[in-house]
Structures are given as C-alpha cells and as structure tokens.
Design an enzyme around this catalytic site. Sequence first.
Site, PDB file in Angstrom:
ATOM      1  N   CYS A  77      56.685 -74.203  33.679  1.00  0.00           N
ATOM      2  CA  CYS A  77      57.849 -75.295  33.273  1.00  0.00           C
ATOM      3  C   CYS A  77      58.940 -74.488  32.508  1.00  0.00           C
ATOM      4  O   CYS A  77      58.894 -73.539  31.744  1.00  0.00           O
ATOM      5  CB  CYS A  77      57.303 -76.264  32.287  1.00  0.00           C
ATOM      6  SG  CYS A  77      55.727 -76.970  32.920  1.00  0.00           S
ATOM      7  N   ARG A  92      61.163 -71.701  37.014  1.00  0.00           N
ATOM      8  CA  ARG A  92      59.571 -71.725  36.511  1.00  0.00           C
ATOM      9  C   ARG A  92      58.961 -73.088  36.715  1.00  0.00           C
ATOM     10  O   ARG A  92      57.954 -73.122  36.489  1.00  0.00           O
ATOM     11  CB  ARG A  92      60.120 -71.997  34.902  1.00  0.00           C
ATOM     12  CG  ARG A  92      60.831 -70.960  34.320  1.00  0.00           C
ATOM     13  CD  ARG A  92      61.283 -71.099  32.829  1.00  0.00           C
ATOM     14  NE  ARG A  92      60.040 -71.077  32.123  1.00  0.00           N
ATOM     15  CZ  ARG A  92      59.402 -70.091  31.504  1.00  0.00           C
ATOM     16  NH1 ARG A  92      59.760 -68.881  31.882  1.00  0.00           N
ATOM     17  NH2 ARG A  92      58.465 -70.221  30.921  1.00  0.00           N
ATOM     18  N   TRP A 139      56.116 -77.515  36.387  1.00  0.00           N
ATOM     19  CA  TRP A 139      55.011 -77.075  37.044  1.00  0.00           C
ATOM     20  C   TRP A 139      53.742 -77.379  36.796  1.00  0.00           C
ATOM     21  O   TRP A 139      53.268 -77.328  35.691  1.00  0.00           O
ATOM     22  CB  TRP A 139      55.052 -75.448  37.449  1.00  0.00           C
ATOM     23  CG  TRP A 139      54.383 -74.774  38.397  1.00  0.00           C
ATOM     24  CD1 TRP A 139      54.821 -74.755  39.657  1.00  0.00           C
ATOM     25  CD2 TRP A 139      52.896 -74.538  38.065  1.00  0.00           C
ATOM     26  NE1 TRP A 139      53.810 -74.115  40.260  1.00  0.00           N
ATOM     27  CE2 TRP A 139      52.657 -73.845  39.194  1.00  0.00           C
ATOM     28  CE3 TRP A 139      52.085 -74.349  37.153  1.00  0.00           C
ATOM     29  CZ2 TRP A 139      51.501 -73.311  39.677  1.00  0.00           C
ATOM     30  CZ3 TRP A 139      50.792 -73.725  37.426  1.00  0.00           C
ATOM     31  CH2 TRP A 139      50.398 -73.275  38.679  1.00  0.00           C
ATOM     32  N   ASN A 149      55.741 -76.634  27.667  1.00  0.00           N
ATOM     33  CA  ASN A 149      55.050 -75.715  28.508  1.00  0.00           C
ATOM     34  C   ASN A 149      54.124 -74.914  28.084  1.00  0.00           C
ATOM     35  O   ASN A 149      54.162 -74.553  26.932  1.00  0.00           O
ATOM     36  CB  ASN A 149      56.603 -74.714  28.705  1.00  0.00           C
ATOM     37  CG  ASN A 149      56.242 -73.402  29.366  1.00  0.00           C
ATOM     38  OD1 ASN A 149      55.298 -73.640  30.160  1.00  0.00           O
ATOM     39  ND2 ASN A 149      56.738 -72.559  29.265  1.00  0.00           N
ATOM     40  N   GLY A 150      53.000 -75.195  28.897  1.00  0.00           N
ATOM     41  CA  GLY A 150      51.708 -74.413  28.341  1.00  0.00           C
ATOM     42  C   GLY A 150      50.610 -75.379  28.578  1.00  0.00           C
ATOM     43  O   GLY A 150      50.511 -76.373  29.642  1.00  0.00           O
ATOM     44  N   GLU A 187      52.194 -56.096  49.898  1.00  0.00           N
ATOM     45  CA  GLU A 187      53.391 -56.983  49.408  1.00  0.00           C
ATOM     46  C   GLU A 187      54.091 -57.766  50.564  1.00  0.00           C
ATOM     47  O   GLU A 187      54.414 -58.923  50.490  1.00  0.00           O
ATOM     48  CB  GLU A 187      54.393 -56.003  48.867  1.00  0.00           C
ATOM     49  CG  GLU A 187      55.601 -56.351  48.331  1.00  0.00           C
ATOM     50  CD  GLU A 187      55.672 -57.620  47.227  1.00  0.00           C
ATOM     51  OE1 GLU A 187      54.625 -57.890  46.925  1.00  0.00           O
ATOM     52  OE2 GLU A 187      56.762 -58.129  46.846  1.00  0.00           O
ATOM     53  N   LYS A 219      54.849 -61.880  50.457  1.00  0.00           N
ATOM     54  CA  LYS A 219      56.181 -62.443  50.596  1.00  0.00           C
ATOM     55  C   LYS A 219      56.270 -63.414  51.879  1.00  0.00           C
ATOM     56  O   LYS A 219      56.723 -64.498  51.896  1.00  0.00           O
ATOM     57  CB  LYS A 219      57.002 -61.357  50.972  1.00  0.00           C
ATOM     58  CG  LYS A 219      57.670 -60.228  49.904  1.00  0.00           C
ATOM     59  CD  LYS A 219      58.580 -60.967  48.968  1.00  0.00           C
ATOM     60  CE  LYS A 219      57.868 -61.473  47.938  1.00  0.00           C
ATOM     61  NZ  LYS A 219      57.499 -60.597  46.988  1.00  0.00           N
ATOM     62  N   GLU A 246      54.392 -66.534  50.555  1.00  0.00           N
ATOM     63  CA  GLU A 246      54.964 -67.267  49.652  1.00  0.00           C
ATOM     64  C   GLU A 246      56.083 -68.135  50.111  1.00  0.00           C
ATOM     65  O   GLU A 246      56.242 -69.283  49.785  1.00  0.00           O
ATOM     66  CB  GLU A 246      55.597 -66.320  48.649  1.00  0.00           C
ATOM     67  CG  GLU A 246      54.756 -65.440  47.623  1.00  0.00           C
ATOM     68  CD  GLU A 246      55.341 -64.506  46.771  1.00  0.00           C
ATOM     69  OE1 GLU A 246      55.127 -64.554  45.435  1.00  0.00           O
ATOM     70  OE2 GLU A 246      56.117 -63.812  47.330  1.00  0.00           O
ATOM     71  N   HIS A 305      36.940 -53.031  60.507  1.00  0.00           N
ATOM     72  CA  HIS A 305      35.651 -53.562  59.897  1.00  0.00           C
ATOM     73  C   HIS A 305      36.009 -55.157  59.824  1.00  0.00           C
ATOM     74  O   HIS A 305      35.280 -55.857  58.768  1.00  0.00           O
ATOM     75  CB  HIS A 305      35.510 -53.052  58.598  1.00  0.00           C
ATOM     76  CG  HIS A 305      35.134 -51.275  58.598  1.00  0.00           C
ATOM     77  ND1 HIS A 305      34.356 -50.936  59.438  1.00  0.00           N
ATOM     78  CD2 HIS A 305      36.149 -50.490  58.612  1.00  0.00           C
ATOM     79  CE1 HIS A 305      34.093 -49.681  59.307  1.00  0.00           C
ATOM     80  NE2 HIS A 305      35.570 -49.174  58.955  1.00  0.00           N
ATOM     81  N   LYS A 341      57.946 -68.935  39.353  1.00  0.00           N
ATOM     82  CA  LYS A 341      58.451 -67.542  39.172  1.00  0.00           C
ATOM     83  C   LYS A 341      57.659 -66.996  37.876  1.00  0.00           C
ATOM     84  O   LYS A 341      57.126 -65.677  37.912  1.00  0.00           O
ATOM     85  CB  LYS A 341      59.796 -67.233  38.741  1.00  0.00           C
ATOM     86  CG  LYS A 341      60.175 -65.986  38.467  1.00  0.00           C
ATOM     87  CD  LYS A 341      61.630 -65.701  39.358  1.00  0.00           C
ATOM     88  CE  LYS A 341      61.582 -64.083  39.503  1.00  0.00           C
ATOM     89  NZ  LYS A 341      60.832 -63.682  40.738  1.00  0.00           N
TER      90      LYS A 341
HETATM   91  C1  G6P Z   1      54.444 -65.157  40.027  1.00  0.00           C
HETATM   92  C2  G6P Z   1      55.562 -65.155  40.769  1.00  0.00           C
HETATM   93  C3  G6P Z   1      55.451 -63.474  41.481  1.00  0.00           C
HETATM   94  C4  G6P Z   1      55.123 -62.664  40.388  1.00  0.00           C
HETATM   95  C5  G6P Z   1      53.772 -62.855  39.684  1.00  0.00           C
HETATM   96  C6  G6P Z   1      53.762 -61.970  38.472  1.00  0.00           C
HETATM   97  O1  G6P Z   1      53.248 -65.530  40.994  1.00  0.00           O
HETATM   98  O2  G6P Z   1      55.719 -65.935  41.848  1.00  0.00           O
HETATM   99  O3  G6P Z   1      56.504 -63.383  42.030  1.00  0.00           O
HETATM  100  O4  G6P Z   1      54.796 -61.075  40.892  1.00  0.00           O
HETATM  101  O5  G6P Z   1      53.981 -64.308  39.136  1.00  0.00           O
HETATM  102  O6  G6P Z   1      54.965 -62.148  37.367  1.00  0.00           O
HETATM  103  P1  G6P Z   1      55.319 -60.942  36.431  1.00  0.00           P
HETATM  104  O7  G6P Z   1      56.483 -61.973  35.736  1.00  0.00           O
HETATM  105  O8  G6P Z   1      54.261 -60.974  35.241  1.00  0.00           O
HETATM  106  O9  G6P Z   1      56.001 -60.006  37.245  1.00  0.00           O
END
Ligand code: G6P
Length: 612
Positions: free
Chosen positions: A2, A27, A74, A100-101, A485, A489, A492, A508, A607
């Site tokens: 949030c 956020r 969120w 937020n929390g 990665e 991506k 996501e 496997h 994020k």
């Molecule tokens: C969320 C974001 C990712 C990020 C992860 C870790 O899932 O969407 O993009 O890699 O958190 O976040 P940080 O800020 O600790 O790198």
Amino acid sequence: MCGIVGYIGQKEAYPIVLKGLKRLEYRGYDSTGVAIIQEGNLQVHKKKGKVAELEEAVVGKNMHSHICIGHTRWATHGEPSDRNAHPHLSNNGRLAMLHNGIIENYAQIKKELLSKGYTFKSDTDTEVLLNFIQDIQDNNKSTLEEALRIALKRIVGAYCILLIDQDDPETIIAARKGSPLVIGIGKGEHFLASDASPIIEYTKEVVYVNDYEIAIVKADELILKNLGNEKQTPFIQKLDMELAAIEKGGYDHFMLKEIFEQPDTIFDCLRGRLLHDQHQIVMAGVDNHIDALTNASRIMIVACGTSWHAGLVAEYMIEELCRIPVEVEYASEFRYRNPVIHPGDVIIAISQSGETADTLVALESAKEKGAFIFGVVNAVGSSIARLSHAGAYTHAGPEIGVASTKAFTGQLAVLSMMALKMAKAKGSISDERYVHLVNELASVPEKVKEILTDTSKIESIAQQYKGASDFLYLGRGYNFPIALEGALKLKEITYIHAEGYPAAEMKHGPIALVDENLPVVFVATKDMYYEKVVSNIQEIKARKGQVIAVATVGDTVLPTMSDNIMFVPEIDEVFAPLLSVIPLQLLSYYVGIYKGIDVDKPRNLAKSVTVE
Ligand code: G6P
C-alpha cells in the site's frame, strides 16, 4: 504493501495527495481513498480500483481542505472493494485512519471490541486497530496521541498509519513499525508518504521516521516521539533525487523507460567505483570491511523475487572468483527455518526497495545473532539500507514499473564489482584475469546500448508468440538465473505461465511438456556450456518445440537450429547475465503490450512487498 500520502499546510491538500498517490501506485492499486476535514466535518471518499477511478468519482464534489490523507491499497485482509478501501472511520465517526502493513493479532482485539458492541463495515485489520484506539480514548479519557501509544504497545505486526481527528483539523498523527514513512518539510507545510516520490516536487528536506516512533505533524511543527512518550530529534536529510527521474520522459510505460535507461543506470553504478584506466575498484562499503568479507567461511545471500535471481548470479561469481562458498536464500524461508548463523557470518541482502518485509525481518534476526550484514539496495535511506552494517547502493534511480529491470542490472553491476574486488584482495584471481574482467565490466553500458538500438526483431517474436499458454526458459551456468528471471518477467506482466529451468535438468521433467506449441527460450550465449546447450536445443527440436534463442553476435550455428533468435554482443561469461537479460525484459514487455496488459501495474502484484 500500500501507498500512503498525507498533507497539511496552506495549499489545497487533496490535489497534492492525489498526485502523490499516483506516484505510489506501484505499491498497490486495487482501491484508493482519501479523507479530508471541512469545517469540522470529516469526509471520506473511497473506491475500488486505481487512483484515476477515485479521481473521476469525486469530480464535482467539494474537496476543499488544508488537511488530507490518502491511500492506494494492495489487499491483505479483505478483498479489494469500496468498503475495504482505506481510510476507515471509527465507530464514533470522528477519526479516520489508513494503514500500510498487517496487524497480526487483530482477530483477538476484534473479538473484544465486538463484545463491547462495536460494529465493523470492512473486513480489514485496520478498522479493528482504529476502533481499538477509539475505545482506549473513550475509556481512559485520554488524548488521541496517548490512546494511539497504548494501542500500539498491544499490537503485533507491521504498520505505517496516518490518523486524523475531525475535532483537531490542524494535526495528522502518524506512526510506523516495519512499513516505511518519510516526512517532507516545507515552509509552513508538511508532506507524509511511503517514499519520497510524492514529496520531491515540493521539498528536498525529509525525515525518515524510525520504527516505534510517532509523529505529530502540524503545518508548522513536527514532533517525533517514541512509544515511551520521549521526544526524539528529527534527523533532517537532503534528498538526492530529481523529479524527472520519476516521470515517464516520453516513453509509453515506466517499464520501457526503465529498460532503455539501463546503459545509463549501469554506467552510473560503475562510475567513480570501477576506475577502469587504473584497474581499480573503489567501494567504501567493501573497502572498510574487506577482511570480514574475504575471511568469511561462507556467505549467505538473502533476497526475494528478481533480487533473489541477482543473488544466484552473485553465487556463481563469488564462488568462481573468490572461492568462498555461497548460499542463496529466499528471505521468506530463511527467516522461519532457524538458520545456523555464527557471529561474523556474512549476509549480503539484495533489495530494490529496501523495504521487503521478509528480507527485512530475516536480516533483523540474523543481525541479532551477530551476522555482518552487507546491503545491496536501490532505495536510498530505506529500512534495509539503514539496518545494514555496510553496503553499496545500486544507483539505478527510482524504479516505478512493477517488474524490476534496471534495478536488477544495477544489482548485478554492484555484485560484479564486489566479487572482483574481493577476489583481488583475497588473491584468488590472477592479475591478468582481473584486468580482463575489469575491462569487460566497463564495456557493459555500451553493449547494453547496442542491444537496445533495434528492438524490431524482439517485437516480432512477441507478436508471434503472444497467444502461447506456456513458455519454458532454459539456461546453464551464469545464464541459468537469467532463464529464471526471463520466466518470472513473462509471468509478471503477460500472465502467461512460464518456467525457468537449468537446461540440462529439463530432461528430468519439463521435456514432457514439449510439443509444437511450446515456445522454449534458450539463453545460449557463447560460454563454457555452449556446446552442451546446443545439444539441449537439438533435444527440443527433435520434439518439435519452438526454439527462441538468445545468442552471441556472430554465432552461425544457432540460427540454423532456432525458429527465432535475439542477439547480444560478446562478453566474458561472468558478465553475460547483464546482457542476456535485456532481450528477455523486452520480450516480456512487448508480449504484455500485445496482450493489452497494463505492464506497469499488472494484476495482483506490487512493487514493494511490505507484508510477509
Ligand atoms: C516484488 C516485486 C519484484 C521484486 C521483489 C523483491 O515481488 O514485484 O519486482 O523483485 O518484490 O523486492 P525488493 O524490493 O526487495 O528487491
């Protein structure tokens, strides 16, 4: 998660808060709300959906006020809906609060309040905390500040809250533990926010509120206290950030802008540290603790998401160059499984936001056990940066797109320099190889630029495969984390199921998925595994899979066996991840765009994950 924004001062508060919320949508963006006080009347406007939907809903309404608090959500407790959106109102209708929390012991408190006759309009833990505060205030005949202090002592969990009282339109009360809060200091005005991006336009002077602190904020006064009611001296810092850095700068999306910024952000990260001509690496955080780092019997890397993938690359680098064993841990697992940590153990924490709750808590407990914490963080002044004993910022600038791109390559750049520097100090690398790798690392920004000069091929591959329901990403060695990665991506921002796997391991299991409909992305740049990866490609082709390869410029073999190919310049395999990830970021971006997805704000993601 949030995003939180507050304003108190002489200006119109609502437009400032609204603009700030738009900046914080990364956020969370499943519902939005604001509270204002107009001539002693507290008003709350809230709505399911993004900030723009609230903005539309209040058009024509009188939003005039000099005090406003706002929230972009969120969801944790309670589905995204109008009634679960923040701010919430207390039962007596006098207090509005946003949060937020997560309040972990909310169920017990709710039970107590229900037995006293309190009613709840939402399913949130926030409304429980708010009414708990009201209850304490009513019973003890205490001030709001006192009631808040008593309530917070009983709370288990994480919070950043903003609280206003219609009987006191001159004050915002804020408190934090575990979730971030920055206060911007203007002339006769104050700004409150989850990070500095809503504030930067108005002032560069900020105070980062610490855990267990309460802020009493008026237009021309800021008082900080701890939960023991003792005044704390606010530590005013100057923000080193420009507004342009958080605006789209002509690109359609933040994600695209951030992908294209990478030649500059990697350059900025290396600048002043990788002294290429002198073959030296200067990193104060590493220099000052070089013995702790190089004498470590093992190094643990703790991170989440994309940052965890950067940790995996670092594992390969540090083990190869420094000959120190490395373990890479998901912070969420590490924090709960009672890991063996001895005083002096080295933990490298990697985080873009510096606020990820799982990473933060894992580090707090490791620190208590005597570990040395080295932070690789992007957000300056963030909680993880402050908790670390030493560290190196990635200097990628604010990353707004939810899917991490430039922060990832920034992390790789920092970790590359660290590994090289440690190897040199330890004597585990020959002078010749060291000089070669310093030169190679210095060449990365230019090579990334080359990849970005023409994206038309990647766009056409995205167009071709946008309808696929699954993807497989395969790589070996340094390119294995990049396969992970690439798959992350894609998931996501395109909602296509994708799996990353070590190329050899696919025999496997995942090979059973291969048919003529399955696109298989091979990260197959020229390295010591190249021949073996070529054999893995043959295995996929024999089963009619669609091969998309990331290959080194000049490779004449892979074009003969791939359906599609994306080239990257040649580089030593140690730094291949910094290049091979770029086409995969673009591939995901364009598939997302062709599918009509809001790539900067994909569903269900946020994020900065400040809840566990
Ligand atoms: C969320 C974001 C990712 C990020 C992860 C870790 O899932 O969407 O993009 O890699 O958190 O976040 P940080 O800020 O600790 O790198």
